[in-house]
Structure formats: C-alpha cells, structure tokens
Design an enzyme around this catalytic site. Structure first.
Site, PDB file in Angstrom:
ATOM      1  N   GLU A  92       0.827  -1.211   0.000  1.00 50.35           N
ATOM      2  CA  GLU A  92       0.000   0.000   0.000  1.00 50.35           C
ATOM      3  C   GLU A  92       0.862   1.263   0.000  1.00 50.35           C
ATOM      4  O   GLU A  92       0.487   2.281  -0.586  1.00 50.35           O
ATOM      5  CB  GLU A  92      -0.934   0.006   1.214  1.00 50.35           C
ATOM      6  CG  GLU A  92      -2.010  -1.058   1.137  1.00 50.35           C
ATOM      7  CD  GLU A  92      -2.839  -1.127   2.400  1.00 50.35           C
ATOM      8  OE1 GLU A  92      -4.059  -0.907   2.297  1.00 50.35           O
ATOM      9  OE2 GLU A  92      -2.271  -1.403   3.470  1.00 50.35           O
ATOM     10  N   TYR A 149     -12.638  27.996   2.476  1.00 51.49           N
ATOM     11  CA  TYR A 149     -12.669  26.578   2.097  1.00 51.49           C
ATOM     12  C   TYR A 149     -11.489  26.193   1.222  1.00 51.49           C
ATOM     13  O   TYR A 149     -11.181  25.017   1.084  1.00 51.49           O
ATOM     14  CB  TYR A 149     -14.008  26.158   1.487  1.00 51.49           C
ATOM     15  CG  TYR A 149     -14.549  27.005   0.371  1.00 51.49           C
ATOM     16  CD1 TYR A 149     -14.067  26.896  -0.917  1.00 51.49           C
ATOM     17  CD2 TYR A 149     -15.601  27.887   0.608  1.00 51.49           C
ATOM     18  CE1 TYR A 149     -14.586  27.665  -1.938  1.00 51.49           C
ATOM     19  CE2 TYR A 149     -16.135  28.649  -0.410  1.00 51.49           C
ATOM     20  CZ  TYR A 149     -15.621  28.539  -1.693  1.00 51.49           C
ATOM     21  OH  TYR A 149     -16.134  29.289  -2.701  1.00 51.49           O
ATOM     22  N   LEU A 158      -6.155   5.094   8.787  1.00 53.62           N
ATOM     23  CA  LEU A 158      -6.961   6.227   8.361  1.00 53.62           C
ATOM     24  C   LEU A 158      -7.313   7.123   9.552  1.00 53.62           C
ATOM     25  O   LEU A 158      -7.445   8.339   9.403  1.00 53.62           O
ATOM     26  CB  LEU A 158      -8.240   5.749   7.672  1.00 53.62           C
ATOM     27  CG  LEU A 158      -8.045   4.910   6.398  1.00 53.62           C
ATOM     28  CD1 LEU A 158      -9.396   4.537   5.818  1.00 53.62           C
ATOM     29  CD2 LEU A 158      -7.189   5.644   5.390  1.00 53.62           C
ATOM     30  N   GLU A 159      -7.440   6.533  10.723  1.00 55.99           N
ATOM     31  CA  GLU A 159      -7.739   7.298  11.924  1.00 55.99           C
ATOM     32  C   GLU A 159      -6.657   8.343  12.202  1.00 55.99           C
ATOM     33  O   GLU A 159      -6.949   9.455  12.632  1.00 55.99           O
ATOM     34  CB  GLU A 159      -7.866   6.377  13.144  1.00 55.99           C
ATOM     35  CG  GLU A 159      -9.026   5.420  13.089  1.00 55.99           C
ATOM     36  CD  GLU A 159      -8.694   4.069  12.453  1.00 55.99           C
ATOM     37  OE1 GLU A 159      -7.929   4.019  11.446  1.00 55.99           O
ATOM     38  OE2 GLU A 159      -9.206   3.059  12.956  1.00 55.99           O
ATOM     39  N   LYS A 216     -11.179   4.831   1.933  1.00 52.33           N
ATOM     40  CA  LYS A 216     -10.262   4.154   1.011  1.00 52.33           C
ATOM     41  C   LYS A 216     -11.130   3.412   0.012  1.00 52.33           C
ATOM     42  O   LYS A 216     -11.960   2.571   0.384  1.00 52.33           O
ATOM     43  CB  LYS A 216      -9.355   3.175   1.753  1.00 52.33           C
ATOM     44  CG  LYS A 216      -8.378   2.444   0.823  1.00 52.33           C
ATOM     45  CD  LYS A 216      -7.544   1.436   1.564  1.00 52.33           C
ATOM     46  CE  LYS A 216      -6.390   2.125   2.222  1.00 52.33           C
ATOM     47  NZ  LYS A 216      -5.370   1.149   2.695  1.00 52.33           N
TER      48      LYS A 216
END
Length: 118
Positions: A21, A53, A71-72, A98
């Site tokens: 990955e 933004y 991801l956290e 993902k």
C-alpha cells in the site's frame, strides 16, 4: 452558527499497514464538515470573516499526502490542523474513505469518521 462542507475531496495516497500500500497507493475520498459562525461574513461579504474553504481543501490534500498506517491517524491530523489554523471553527467532522481496499472481498470502500469540538 453555520456549516461549511467539502464533499468528495479526491486524492491518490499511500496509506495502509501493508508494504504494498505504501508503494502502490490507492484512491481516497475525504468529506470535511466544519461548524462556525457565518453571520459576520453574511453581513460583510468579506472572506476574512469566514473560514476559507480553499484553506480547508489545502489542509486535507497536504495531510493525505503524508503516509500513515491508519486512516484514523490521517483524520486526526486533519482535525488538529483545522482547529489550529481556523480559530473560529467550533466543530470538525471528517470522513476518510479508502476506495477498493485490499481486504480480500468485494468492498467498494471503507470509511472512518471522526469529529471533535473545541
């Protein structure tokens, strides 16, 4: 109070616990939502009176470019930077997805969602 949402920010990033990955990478999408007082900018029509933004998108893209195993971890970095760089934000919610995760099944995406308030 008001809400600013950035939906479906797309990146190609290298997150994950597998060595592959980190080398191959994957497609990701991020949804970001912030709570802030929109009354001043509604009155003044001045960018300085709101949360830009463009800055929010830049934070997401920059943090997604830094490799993480989880991801956290990426989501927490995004939240921390939004709260640090946008002083008027009172609440941040982020969802990191993902797309086509390598989990040995036919799964469109896996998503984690985190939120934090001041």
């Amino acid at each position: 109070m008001g809400t600013i949402k950035l939906k479906n920010i797309r990146t190609y990033s290298y997150h994950g616990c597998l060595i592959e990955e980190g080398k191959i990478g994957s497609d990701y999408k991020v949804d970001l939502e912030v709570k802030t007082n929109l009354k001043p900018s509604a009155e003044t029509d001045d960018l300085h009176d709101t949360v830009d933004y463009v800055l929010l998108n830049k934070i997401v893209v920059t943090e997604m470019a830094v490799r993480s195993h989880l991801l956290e971890h990426v989501a927490k970095r995004i939240i921390d930077r939004v709260l640090k760089e946008s002083k008027t934000v009172t609440k941040v919610k982020v969802a990191v997805s993902k797309i086509n995760p390598p989990i040995g099944g036919d799964v469109e995406m896996v998503t984690i969602e985190m939120k934090e308030s001041r």
